[in-house]
Design an enzyme around this catalytic site. Sequence first.
Site, PDB file in Angstrom:
ATOM      1  N   LEU A 181     -14.954  -5.563 -58.118  1.00  0.00           N
ATOM      2  CA  LEU A 181     -14.991  -7.024 -58.161  1.00  0.00           C
ATOM      3  C   LEU A 181     -15.954  -7.549 -57.119  1.00  0.00           C
ATOM      4  O   LEU A 181     -16.721  -8.487 -57.374  1.00  0.00           O
ATOM      5  CB  LEU A 181     -13.594  -7.599 -57.934  1.00  0.00           C
ATOM      6  CG  LEU A 181     -12.507  -7.147 -58.906  1.00  0.00           C
ATOM      7  CD1 LEU A 181     -11.191  -7.842 -58.582  1.00  0.00           C
ATOM      8  CD2 LEU A 181     -12.910  -7.406 -60.352  1.00  0.00           C
ATOM      9  N   ASP A 182     -15.935  -6.966 -55.922  1.00  0.00           N
ATOM     10  CA  ASP A 182     -16.866  -7.373 -54.868  1.00  0.00           C
ATOM     11  C   ASP A 182     -18.308  -7.098 -55.259  1.00  0.00           C
ATOM     12  O   ASP A 182     -19.157  -7.986 -55.223  1.00  0.00           O
ATOM     13  CB  ASP A 182     -16.546  -6.621 -53.568  1.00  0.00           C
ATOM     14  CG  ASP A 182     -15.598  -7.385 -52.657  1.00  0.00           C
ATOM     15  OD1 ASP A 182     -15.574  -8.629 -52.720  1.00  0.00           O
ATOM     16  OD2 ASP A 182     -14.889  -6.742 -51.868  1.00  0.00           O
ATOM     17  N   HIS A 183     -18.588  -5.852 -55.604  1.00  0.00           N
ATOM     18  CA  HIS A 183     -19.968  -5.498 -55.911  1.00  0.00           C
ATOM     19  C   HIS A 183     -20.474  -6.266 -57.134  1.00  0.00           C
ATOM     20  O   HIS A 183     -21.580  -6.826 -57.119  1.00  0.00           O
ATOM     21  CB  HIS A 183     -20.084  -3.991 -56.135  1.00  0.00           C
ATOM     22  CG  HIS A 183     -20.007  -3.184 -54.887  1.00  0.00           C
ATOM     23  ND1 HIS A 183     -21.104  -2.921 -54.097  1.00  0.00           N
ATOM     24  CD2 HIS A 183     -18.959  -2.574 -54.272  1.00  0.00           C
ATOM     25  CE1 HIS A 183     -20.743  -2.179 -53.058  1.00  0.00           C
ATOM     26  NE2 HIS A 183     -19.440  -1.962 -53.138  1.00  0.00           N
TER      27      HIS A 183
END
Length: 467
Positions: free
Chosen positions: A362-364
């Site tokens: 989700l972050d990347h």
Amino acid sequence: MTPSSSNSPANGTAQAWATLGGDPALLDRVAYRGGGSLPARLPVMELARATVAVCSLAAAELTARRRGGPVPAVTVDDAAVTTAFLSDRLVRLDGVAPTTFAPLSRFWRAADGWVRTHANYPHHRARLLGALSLPPDAGAEAVAGAIGERSAADVEESVYAAGGLAVAGRSRDVWAKHPQGAAAAAHPLLRVDRLGDDRATRAAHGLAALPCTGLRVLDLTRVLAGPVATRTLALLGADVLRIDAPQLPESPDAHNDTGWGKRSTLLDLAAAADRKSFEELLALADVVVTGYRPGALDRFGLSPEALAERRPGLVVARLSAWGRYGPWAGRRGFDSLVQVATGIATTEGEGGRPGALPAQALDHGTGYLLAAGVLRALTGQHDAGGARLVETALTQTAAWLTGSLAKEPDGQQAAYDAERRLVERDSPMGRLRHALPAVGYEGGPADWARPPGVWGTDAPQWVDGTV
């Protein structure tokens, strides 16, 4: 050749590119090369490919605008994508692996389910222990005992009220009925909108070797999605200056992973002298990227509307964990917590115990989407001028992952050799190993121009010395 079936890599890329408002004809410029793997029940590899693809295509499109000529071809390499999505785990300083999660950042069994906490930073650990009525030196056994006596919802609310970070585990069906989940589902994956009605532009024009050459980016983000976005803009030629508050610690491992190509300084916006320095930097900025929880920067006059009024033609990009809507709009959050709330952890679990995605996807993924949004905003400015607002949230990426994104047949994922995508370079901190960038296009940069410096030690000025 670009695949065309509904379960092909092109499907996710087309969805994300449409959200960015891109010309669908440009999708023919993207090709895919297999050989990587992020195995999961959910379509994580598809998310990774698609977000890297649209970021690369947006970079290629802006390159064509600035150089003239056709949009360069893009090849999405699964091995490069996989390694890039694991970059925070693969980074090494003098051969030493990073510490991904602190001892109190984990799943806990509550009286009626599971809770995930995040306590990597000292102030978050202190708030967690305070909410559980535990002493500052309490360890995992004491925390397990305190949480085990309470409901998951009670732990979630009491820790949040104390300024800490804890989320009760939910299924995807339960999250869909939650007010925050329903609000997230009603929002697009990402938005790129005009900001006000001015016609000014700050986007650099003229011939340039890289699409972001000559652009100045103020980076007001923290772990992990925002720094991934600004690291990508630095790769593409931007002068990126990250600004942190002196009182907020940063993980050295996170900085070693996401500080490539950037500089880093410390400014306390509540202090008059530092605020003056910030305003001087802002007066020459082309892009401002923020990653703090909604409203946290508004008291400093840093809302998108205020920024655009003071700096016509600015591109403002902002992200958050939960979105700027719904009952959780003001809450802090991290990738691991969003996975738990949205039902991803339940889907990826085994034997009644929650699990996790094979990467901080989700972050990347959100980081690459945000960078793509900035690049598309700059292309729009090149054509028509005007300030732009780019906005997304981790929970919107989670909604895409668990919703309309199609999963490929398992046979299309394969083992790969990460070593060929890892390189070592000297830095002021020591010998750094890092993942090579996955974002690229024909003729684009193969690596960052410079390694990270020591966190917070650069002067608060642009690379040419102006303030």
